[in-house]
Design a protein around this motif. Structure first.
Motif, PDB file in Angstrom:
ATOM      1  N   GLU A   1       3.711  -1.627   8.489  1.00  0.00           N
ATOM      2  CA  GLU A   1       3.853  -2.851   7.692  1.00  0.00           C
ATOM      3  C   GLU A   1       5.187  -2.880   6.955  1.00  0.00           C
ATOM      4  OE1 GLU A   1       0.422  -2.722   5.158  1.00  0.00           O
ATOM      5  OE2 GLU A   1      -0.966  -2.726   6.867  1.00  0.00           O
ATOM      6  N   GLY A   2       6.075  -1.944   7.272  1.00  0.00           N
ATOM      7  CA  GLY A   2       7.382  -1.916   6.612  1.00  0.00           C
ATOM      8  C   GLY A   2       7.332  -1.385   5.196  1.00  0.00           C
ATOM      9  N   ARG A   3       6.253  -0.667   4.863  1.00  0.00           N
ATOM     10  CA  ARG A   3       6.138  -0.065   3.524  1.00  0.00           C
ATOM     11  C   ARG A   3       6.391   1.449   3.654  1.00  0.00           C
ATOM     12  NH1 ARG A   3       0.243  -1.937   2.703  1.00  0.00           N
ATOM     13  NH2 ARG A   3       0.410  -1.780   0.436  1.00  0.00           N
ATOM     14  N   GLU A   4       6.580   2.112   2.505  1.00  0.00           N
ATOM     15  CA  GLU A   4       6.959   3.532   2.538  1.00  0.00           C
ATOM     16  C   GLU A   4       5.929   4.429   1.896  1.00  0.00           C
ATOM     17  OE1 GLU A   4      10.833   5.037   1.265  1.00  0.00           O
ATOM     18  OE2 GLU A   4      11.655   3.035   1.711  1.00  0.00           O
ATOM     19  N   VAL A   5       5.803   5.626   2.462  1.00  0.00           N
ATOM     20  CA  VAL A   5       4.945   6.656   1.871  1.00  0.00           C
ATOM     21  C   VAL A   5       5.698   7.986   1.866  1.00  0.00           C
ATOM     22  CG1 VAL A   5       2.834   8.023   2.169  1.00  0.00           C
ATOM     23  CG2 VAL A   5       2.774   5.554   2.557  1.00  0.00           C
ATOM     24  N   HIS A   6       5.630   8.694   0.756  1.00  0.00           N
ATOM     25  CA  HIS A   6       6.191  10.042   0.670  1.00  0.00           C
ATOM     26  C   HIS A   6       5.142  10.995   0.121  1.00  0.00           C
ATOM     27  CE1 HIS A   6      10.428   8.853   1.361  1.00  0.00           C
ATOM     28  NE2 HIS A   6       9.986   7.690   0.875  1.00  0.00           N
TER      29      HIS A   6
ATOM     30  N   ALA B   1      11.875   5.384  -6.810  1.00  0.00           N
ATOM     31  CA  ALA B   1      11.629   4.210  -5.965  1.00  0.00           C
ATOM     32  C   ALA B   1      10.154   3.842  -5.847  1.00  0.00           C
ATOM     33  CB  ALA B   1      12.206   4.457  -4.567  1.00  0.00           C
ATOM     34  N   CYS B   2       9.248   4.696  -6.272  1.00  0.00           N
ATOM     35  CA  CYS B   2       7.833   4.440  -5.955  1.00  0.00           C
ATOM     36  C   CYS B   2       7.208   3.442  -6.927  1.00  0.00           C
ATOM     37  CB  CYS B   2       7.045   5.740  -5.924  1.00  0.00           C
ATOM     38  SG  CYS B   2       6.551   6.340  -7.534  1.00  0.00           S
ATOM     39  N   ASP B   3       6.155   2.767  -6.454  1.00  0.00           N
ATOM     40  CA  ASP B   3       5.453   1.831  -7.334  1.00  0.00           C
ATOM     41  C   ASP B   3       3.965   2.169  -7.460  1.00  0.00           C
ATOM     42  OD1 ASP B   3       4.626   1.031  -4.812  1.00  0.00           O
ATOM     43  OD2 ASP B   3       5.585  -0.943  -4.888  1.00  0.00           O
TER      44      ASP B   3
ATOM     45  N   ASN C   1       5.716   1.144  -1.946  1.00  0.00           N
ATOM     46  CA  ASN C   1       6.277   2.494  -1.864  1.00  0.00           C
ATOM     47  C   ASN C   1       5.373   3.459  -2.634  1.00  0.00           C
ATOM     48  OD1 ASN C   1       7.942   4.797  -2.084  1.00  0.00           O
ATOM     49  ND2 ASN C   1       9.769   3.510  -1.942  1.00  0.00           N
ATOM     50  N   VAL C   2       4.560   4.185  -1.866  1.00  0.00           N
ATOM     51  CA  VAL C   2       3.525   5.020  -2.483  1.00  0.00           C
ATOM     52  C   VAL C   2       3.895   6.491  -2.375  1.00  0.00           C
ATOM     53  CG1 VAL C   2       1.094   5.718  -2.339  1.00  0.00           C
ATOM     54  CG2 VAL C   2       1.741   3.324  -1.945  1.00  0.00           C
ATOM     55  N   VAL C   3       3.733   7.219  -3.465  1.00  0.00           N
ATOM     56  CA  VAL C   3       3.986   8.659  -3.422  1.00  0.00           C
ATOM     57  C   VAL C   3       2.692   9.431  -3.703  1.00  0.00           C
ATOM     58  CG1 VAL C   3       4.765   8.818  -5.841  1.00  0.00           C
ATOM     59  CG2 VAL C   3       5.522  10.511  -4.198  1.00  0.00           C
ATOM     60  N   PHE C   4       2.471  10.452  -2.869  1.00  0.00           N
ATOM     61  CA  PHE C   4       1.381  11.394  -3.085  1.00  0.00           C
ATOM     62  C   PHE C   4       1.981  12.677  -3.648  1.00  0.00           C
ATOM     63  CE2 PHE C   4      -0.191   8.548   0.127  1.00  0.00           C
ATOM     64  CZ  PHE C   4      -1.551   8.436  -0.125  1.00  0.00           C
TER      65      PHE C   4
ATOM     66  N   LYS D   1      -7.981  -0.176  -5.336  1.00  0.00           N
ATOM     67  CA  LYS D   1      -7.636  -0.628  -3.979  1.00  0.00           C
ATOM     68  C   LYS D   1      -6.840  -1.925  -4.023  1.00  0.00           C
ATOM     69  CE  LYS D   1     -11.301   1.136  -0.996  1.00  0.00           C
ATOM     70  NZ  LYS D   1     -12.472   0.744  -0.200  1.00  0.00           N
ATOM     71  N   SER D   2      -7.199  -2.794  -4.922  1.00  0.00           N
ATOM     72  CA  SER D   2      -6.491  -4.069  -5.025  1.00  0.00           C
ATOM     73  C   SER D   2      -5.036  -3.838  -5.443  1.00  0.00           C
ATOM     74  CB  SER D   2      -7.263  -4.983  -5.980  1.00  0.00           C
ATOM     75  OG  SER D   2      -6.389  -5.808  -6.681  1.00  0.00           O
ATOM     76  N   LEU D   3      -4.813  -2.930  -6.388  1.00  0.00           N
ATOM     77  CA  LEU D   3      -3.429  -2.586  -6.766  1.00  0.00           C
ATOM     78  C   LEU D   3      -2.693  -1.938  -5.597  1.00  0.00           C
ATOM     79  CD1 LEU D   3      -3.741  -1.053 -10.364  1.00  0.00           C
ATOM     80  CD2 LEU D   3      -2.557  -3.159  -9.700  1.00  0.00           C
ATOM     81  N   LEU D   4      -3.385  -1.030  -4.912  1.00  0.00           N
ATOM     82  CA  LEU D   4      -2.768  -0.287  -3.811  1.00  0.00           C
ATOM     83  C   LEU D   4      -2.311  -1.232  -2.699  1.00  0.00           C
ATOM     84  CD1 LEU D   4      -2.139   2.626  -2.805  1.00  0.00           C
ATOM     85  CD2 LEU D   4      -4.397   2.617  -1.695  1.00  0.00           C
TER      86      LEU D   4
END
Ligand code: BJW
Length: 271
Positions: A100-105, A210-212, A21-24, A13-16
């Protein structure tokens, strides 16, 4: 053992919380709790066939009626199912991140459309959709959620071992609506031995690049090219968390592994 450190949800959770830019990456296990059978688990059989024996162009060319019965059955099943807590948690997470201006795909191998139904906006369907058809002649792709897809398939496609093949004449199977075409259409899905759509792969590359952070949900990680995506990210140093009921051939490559049904393991980590 690895379970201790690989399932440290506080650390995850702390890393997340620091990602942009998170990808599932999702597979059949993500829809299992909605009541949709997976491919390689129990329930992966339709009549005497493994799902993977019918998901080929050869099977369709040999017996389009049989393959359409199989896909018609699966369409009807999915039309009665709803997204589960895993789909909802992913969609809610996206909403919050975007604010929050972050991205999810979401990059899914699933053909059931349940991520979109749950409200996920950025969904890539790697293996197509049960609710699209493609003309074998002119290539026209059409969206189609009719039930049954054609009258001849009404009540057909029963899954039990002793069901009798409907042997539907090819003229009564789903046909192309393009004026002057009227050819047989097929499910717009990717069968074994077929290439994934070029545009889809291109977009996928972009998103992965692009994801981290990557969450890999409910996939056996045996079907390529999708099976290679998360291990490549891990090679690049991107943290990957696998959510599954079992270990997979790829588990060893990942920083995190959360055991259990995704509908139970994902919400507490995401919400
Ligand atoms: C839970 C859970 C819960 C359960 N919570 N978890 C490289 C190496 C080796 C082979 C190949 C290679 N490259 C290509 C190949 C060949 C082939 C392939 O990968 N074969 C392997 C099986 C060895 N790949 C292909 O043919 C691909 N095409 C290709 O590469 O073309 C090359 C080419 C280039 C240029 C010109 C021509 C060709 C195409 C693959 C298409 C796959 N299609 C299918 C059918 C889609 C349509 C349909 O639905 O009918 O896609 S097959 C099927 O498998 C479906 C799925 O998307 C896919 C993946 O399955 P998934 O999602 O992982 O499900 P399961 O059931 O396997 O696993 C479920 C998991 O969930 C399990 O781990 C459970 O534990 C877990 N689980 N409940 C959390 N509640």
């Amino acid at each position: 053992s690895f379970h201790g450190s690989k399932s440290d949800s506080a650390e995850f959770k702390s890393l997340l919380s620091k990602t942009r830019n998170v990808v599932f990456l999702t597979g059949a296990g993500c829809s299992a709790e909605s009541g949709i059978p997976t491919f390689r688990g129990a329930g992966g059989l339709w009549r005497k066939y493994k799902a993977t024996e019918l998901a080929t162009l050869d099977a369709f060319n040999t017996n389009p009626s049989l393959v359409w019965e199989f896909y018609s059955y699966r369409r009807e099943v999915v039309l009665t199912k709803k997204p589960n807590d895993a789909h909802h948690a992913i969609a809610e997470f996206e909403k919050r991140m975007v604010k929050e201006g972050r991205e999810v795909h979401v990059i899914t191998q699933n053909v059931d459309g349940l991520h979109q139904t749950a409200g996920s906006k950025n969904v890539i369907e790697l293996h197509g959709s049960l609710f699209k058809t493609r003309c074998v002649k002119c290539g026209k792709i059409e969206e189609n959620r009719q039930s049954p897809i054609v009258p001849a398939l009404a009540g057909k496609g029963e899954p039990q071992l002793d069901a009798v093949d409907a042997k539907i004449p090819v003229e009564e199977l789903p046909r192309c609506s393009q004026p002057g075409c009227d050819s047989l259409v097929r499910p717009h899905v990717v069968w074994f031995g077929e290439a994934l759509e070029y545009k889809v792969l291109e977009k996928t590359d972009e998103v992965l690049e692009a994801c981290d952070m990557c969450l890999l949900i409910g996939t056996s990680s045996v079907v390529y090219p999708a099976a290679g995506f998360a291990p490549s990210l891990a090679d690049r140093g991107v943290p990957v968390a696998e959510f599954n009921l079992e270990e997979t051939p790829a588990t060893g490559a990942f920083r995190f592994h959360f055991h259990g049904p995704a509908g139970q393991t994902l919400p507490p980590i995401l919400l």
